[in-house]
Design an enzyme around this catalytic site. Structure first.
Site, PDB file in Angstrom:
ATOM      1  N   ASP A 106       0.936  -1.174   0.018  1.00 48.03           N
ATOM      2  CA  ASP A 106      -0.022  -0.078   0.123  1.00 48.03           C
ATOM      3  C   ASP A 106       0.841   1.086   0.049  1.00 48.03           C
ATOM      4  OD1 ASP A 106      -2.406   1.338   0.029  1.00 48.03           O
ATOM      5  OD2 ASP A 106      -2.618   1.511   2.161  1.00 48.03           O
ATOM      6  N   HIS A 139       2.082   3.354  -9.095  1.00 51.62           N
ATOM      7  CA  HIS A 139       1.945   1.783  -9.397  1.00 51.62           C
ATOM      8  C   HIS A 139       2.995   1.250 -10.258  1.00 51.62           C
ATOM      9  CE1 HIS A 139      -1.979   1.961  -7.258  1.00 51.62           C
ATOM     10  NE2 HIS A 139      -2.507   2.926  -8.492  1.00 51.62           N
ATOM     11  N   LEU A 167      10.434 -20.453  -5.108  1.00 49.06           N
ATOM     12  CA  LEU A 167       9.471 -19.709  -4.734  1.00 49.06           C
ATOM     13  C   LEU A 167       8.220 -19.841  -5.274  1.00 49.06           C
ATOM     14  CD1 LEU A 167       8.849 -17.182  -2.754  1.00 49.06           C
ATOM     15  CD2 LEU A 167       9.403 -15.964  -4.526  1.00 49.06           C
TER      16      LEU A 167
END
Ligand code: IPE
Ligand code: IPE
Ligand code: MG
Length: 245
Positions: A16, A33, A127
């Protein structure tokens, strides 16, 4: 400072603060973003290096559709470009990508890009990177209940739903629950992220806006996590004696 680090098996991040990062620089929110994608790449790389098993990044919530249309469509295009651009590198790094969320609401092009990246990396053993997009914790739980019920047959049809049945049908099924949940951007809330899965996650709130959250900040969070005692309802004494058994 980095001695005795406990590396969480699963780290979940609420990324955020992109909009505020851009606004503070006199830029458009969407530039935040764009910059945020760079930080995601850094964090993914670092988690891979450290042997984290699962990394879940909250990229777009089921509530984010309510944002101005121009911001939503920028984000959709950013997903397409970032996914197409990064898929090869993720594959090379043995990362397995999975998008978690209700992807049926995305347009066909984005859905295809997602499937392509997931297929490319499906057999990787490193991962597990879960990108939460059009994800909501309430949706996940409700969807799991309905899916579990729809799979039932015969005599069990009327029996109460079990915890196992529900968990087997969460969108994250098969992955361990998050050990550490990080939220950047200074807010102290979960915003409908992994509600069921976070039951016993250690929560860590960073004031950094997401585009300012680098590898050092990640290591600080892991260091903080390492110093905590996870009790899971036991007493501290019980946990300590277990550790020395
Ligand atoms: C998080 O950053 C990214 C998304 C929700 C898509 P924000 O866009 O929420 O940034 P702030 O919180 O407005 O600064
Ligand atoms: C949470 O951030 C969702 C993501 C990071 C994708 P928001 O900015 O949407 O959260 P609220 O609305 O401030 O709670
Ligand atoms: Mg926000």
């Amino acid at each position: 400072m980095t001695e005795n680090l406990t590396i969480p098996q699963h780290i979940a991040v609420i990324m955020d603060g992109n909009g505020r990062w851009a606004e503070a620089r006199g830029k458009k929110r969407v530039q935040g973003h764009k910059e945020g994608v760079e930080r995601a790449r850094d964090v993914i790389q670092q988690c891979g290096k450290m042997g984290v098993k699962v990394l879940t990044l909250f990229a777009f919530s089921s509530e984010n559709w309510k944002r101005p249309e121009s911001e939503v469509s920028f984000l959709m295009n950013l997903f397409i470009t970032a996914l197409s651009r990064e898929a090869k590198a993720l594959n090379k790094n043995n990362v397995r990508l999975k998008v978690i969320g209700d992807v049926s609401r995305f347009d066909e092009k984005l859905q295809k890009t997602i499937t392509k990246a997931e297929d490319l990396t499906a057999d990787n053993s490193g991962l597990l990177l879960q990108i939460a997009a059009n994800y909501g914790g309430q949706w996940d739980i409700l969807n799991a209940v309905n899916t579990a019920l729809s799979k039932r047959e015969g005599s069990v049809a009327d029996a109460p739903l079990t915890q196992q049945e529900l968990e087997d049908n969460l969108i994250t099924a098969g992955a361990v629950f998050p050990d550490l949940m990080i939220r950047t951007g200074g807010e102290h809330r979960i915003s409908n992220f992994l509600l069921w899965q976070a039951a016993y996650s250690e929560l860590y709130f960073a004031d950094h806006l997401w585009p300012d959250f680098g590898v050092d900040a990640l290591m600080e969070a892991i260091n903080d996590f390492s110093r905590r005692q996870r009790r899971f309802g036991l007493t501290g004494e019980q946990v300590e004696s277990k550790g020395t058994e």
